[in-house]
Design a protein around this motif. Structure first.
Motif, short mmCIF file in Angstrom:
data_model
loop_
_atom_site.label_atom_id
_atom_site.label_comp_id
_atom_site.label_asym_id
_atom_site.label_seq_id
_atom_site.Cartn_x
_atom_site.Cartn_y
_atom_site.Cartn_z
N ARG A 252 18.75 -46.53 38.66
CA ARG A 252 17.90 -45.37 38.96
C ARG A 252 18.74 -44.19 39.49
O ARG A 252 18.42 -43.58 40.50
CB ARG A 252 16.80 -45.77 39.93
CG ARG A 252 15.88 -46.80 39.30
CD ARG A 252 14.79 -47.32 40.20
NE ARG A 252 15.24 -47.99 41.41
CZ ARG A 252 15.74 -49.23 41.48
NH1 ARG A 252 15.88 -49.95 40.39
NH2 ARG A 252 16.12 -49.75 42.62
N TYR A 253 19.78 -43.84 38.77
CA TYR A 253 20.79 -42.88 39.19
C TYR A 253 20.34 -41.42 39.12
O TYR A 253 20.64 -40.63 39.98
CB TYR A 253 22.04 -43.09 38.33
CG TYR A 253 23.22 -42.24 38.66
CD1 TYR A 253 23.98 -42.48 39.80
CD2 TYR A 253 23.62 -41.21 37.81
CE1 TYR A 253 25.09 -41.73 40.08
CE2 TYR A 253 24.73 -40.45 38.10
CZ TYR A 253 25.46 -40.71 39.23
OH TYR A 253 26.58 -39.97 39.52
N LEU A 254 19.63 -41.07 38.04
CA LEU A 254 19.27 -39.67 37.82
C LEU A 254 17.89 -39.61 37.18
O LEU A 254 17.57 -40.43 36.31
CB LEU A 254 20.32 -39.04 36.89
CG LEU A 254 20.35 -37.54 36.71
CD1 LEU A 254 20.60 -36.83 38.04
CD2 LEU A 254 21.45 -37.15 35.72
N HIS A 255 17.08 -38.62 37.60
CA HIS A 255 15.73 -38.47 37.06
C HIS A 255 15.79 -37.68 35.77
O HIS A 255 16.12 -36.50 35.76
CB HIS A 255 14.83 -37.77 38.09
CG HIS A 255 13.40 -37.94 37.81
ND1 HIS A 255 12.65 -36.99 37.15
CD2 HIS A 255 12.55 -38.97 38.06
CE1 HIS A 255 11.41 -37.41 37.04
NE2 HIS A 255 11.33 -38.60 37.59
N GLU B 272 11.52 -40.12 34.33
CA GLU B 272 11.73 -41.35 35.11
C GLU B 272 13.18 -41.47 35.59
O GLU B 272 14.08 -40.82 35.07
CB GLU B 272 11.34 -42.59 34.30
CG GLU B 272 12.19 -42.86 33.08
CD GLU B 272 11.70 -44.09 32.32
OE1 GLU B 272 12.32 -45.15 32.47
OE2 GLU B 272 10.71 -43.96 31.59
N TRP B 273 13.36 -42.30 36.61
CA TRP B 273 14.70 -42.56 37.13
C TRP B 273 15.43 -43.46 36.14
O TRP B 273 14.94 -44.53 35.80
CB TRP B 273 14.63 -43.21 38.51
CG TRP B 273 14.12 -42.26 39.53
CD1 TRP B 273 12.85 -42.19 40.03
CD2 TRP B 273 14.86 -41.22 40.15
NE1 TRP B 273 12.75 -41.16 40.93
CE2 TRP B 273 13.98 -40.55 41.03
CE3 TRP B 273 16.18 -40.78 40.05
CZ2 TRP B 273 14.38 -39.45 41.80
CZ3 TRP B 273 16.58 -39.70 40.83
CH2 TRP B 273 15.68 -39.06 41.69
N ARG B 274 16.60 -43.01 35.69
CA ARG B 274 17.35 -43.74 34.66
C ARG B 274 18.63 -44.35 35.21
O ARG B 274 19.36 -43.71 35.98
CB ARG B 274 17.75 -42.79 33.53
CG ARG B 274 16.62 -42.03 32.90
CD ARG B 274 15.91 -42.87 31.89
NE ARG B 274 14.77 -42.11 31.36
CZ ARG B 274 14.27 -42.29 30.21
NH1 ARG B 274 14.73 -43.20 29.41
NH2 ARG B 274 13.23 -41.58 29.82
N ASP B 275 18.87 -45.59 34.82
CA ASP B 275 20.13 -46.24 35.15
C ASP B 275 21.25 -45.54 34.36
O ASP B 275 21.03 -45.04 33.25
CB ASP B 275 20.11 -47.72 34.74
CG ASP B 275 19.06 -48.54 35.48
OD1 ASP B 275 18.47 -48.03 36.46
OD2 ASP B 275 18.83 -49.68 35.05
#
Length: 187
Positions: A150-153, A157-160
């Motif tokens: 969940r690195y960056l939105h 959604e928050w994306r790995d």
């Protein structure tokens, strides 16, 4: 169309950069964070060009002597002192992908990071399924060192992200003494 030329960004590039980003907005939607409407304007890009980042643009001649931006690489979050590191971001116009342009942009950013800024390390991240971008980093000597959940939105959604780094050299930072070897001058 002429082959793109890579050069440092300048304040007068704001309009051409805004046009390129607007032209590629839908294409980059699933790889980029949400951007305000101002981001896609010349004024918004003028602010970005003055934010302390170091940018390189891939440009081609346009109509009536205009410049058309077809890609960019940005070194941001530049830290000096003992860290000497920066984050790298890059993109290529959808009409210019698959031609080695992203590889060339990243290569130029790394060259400048080492030779002009004296940085030790450059870091980049990609969403997990962006295999093309991961190949670009691999071609430029980056190694994957981790995955950030969940690195960056991005795109709602928050994306790995997979995290990559390239160590540019092992010299001490300017003004810092070299490490001394416990074995005298054998180091």
């Amino acid at each position: 169309m002429a082959d793109p030329r890579i050069r440092p960004a300048a304040p007068e590039d704001a309009t051409a950069l805004a046009a390129a980003l607007a032209r590629n907005r839908a294409y980059m939607k699933n790889r980029e964070p949400h951007r305000s409407e101002r981001y896609f304007t010349a004024e918004g890009q003028a602010e970005r060009l003055a934010d302390g980042g170091v940018r390189f643009l891939a440009v081609v001649p346009g109509p009536v002597g205009e410049t058309v931006v077809v890609g960019a690489a940005t070194l941001s979050g530049i830290a000096l002192g003992p860290f000497r590191s920066a984050s790298l971001g890059y993109w290529v116009d959808r009409g210019h992908t698959g031609r080695g342009l992203a590889t060339a942009l990243v290569g130029e950013a790394c060259r400048a990071a080492r030779e002009e800024l004296g940085l030790h390390r450059v870091e980049a991240g990609t969403v997990l399924d962006n295999h093309a971008s991961q190949r670009v980093l691999d071609k430029n000597g980056f190694i994957r060192f981790g995955t950030a959940p969940r690195y960056l939105h991005i795109d709602g959604e928050w994306r790995d992200h997979h995290l990559f780094q390239r160590l540019l050299h092992d010299d001490p930072p300017p003004g810092f003494p070299a490490a001394e070897s416990p074995y005298g001058d054998l180091a």
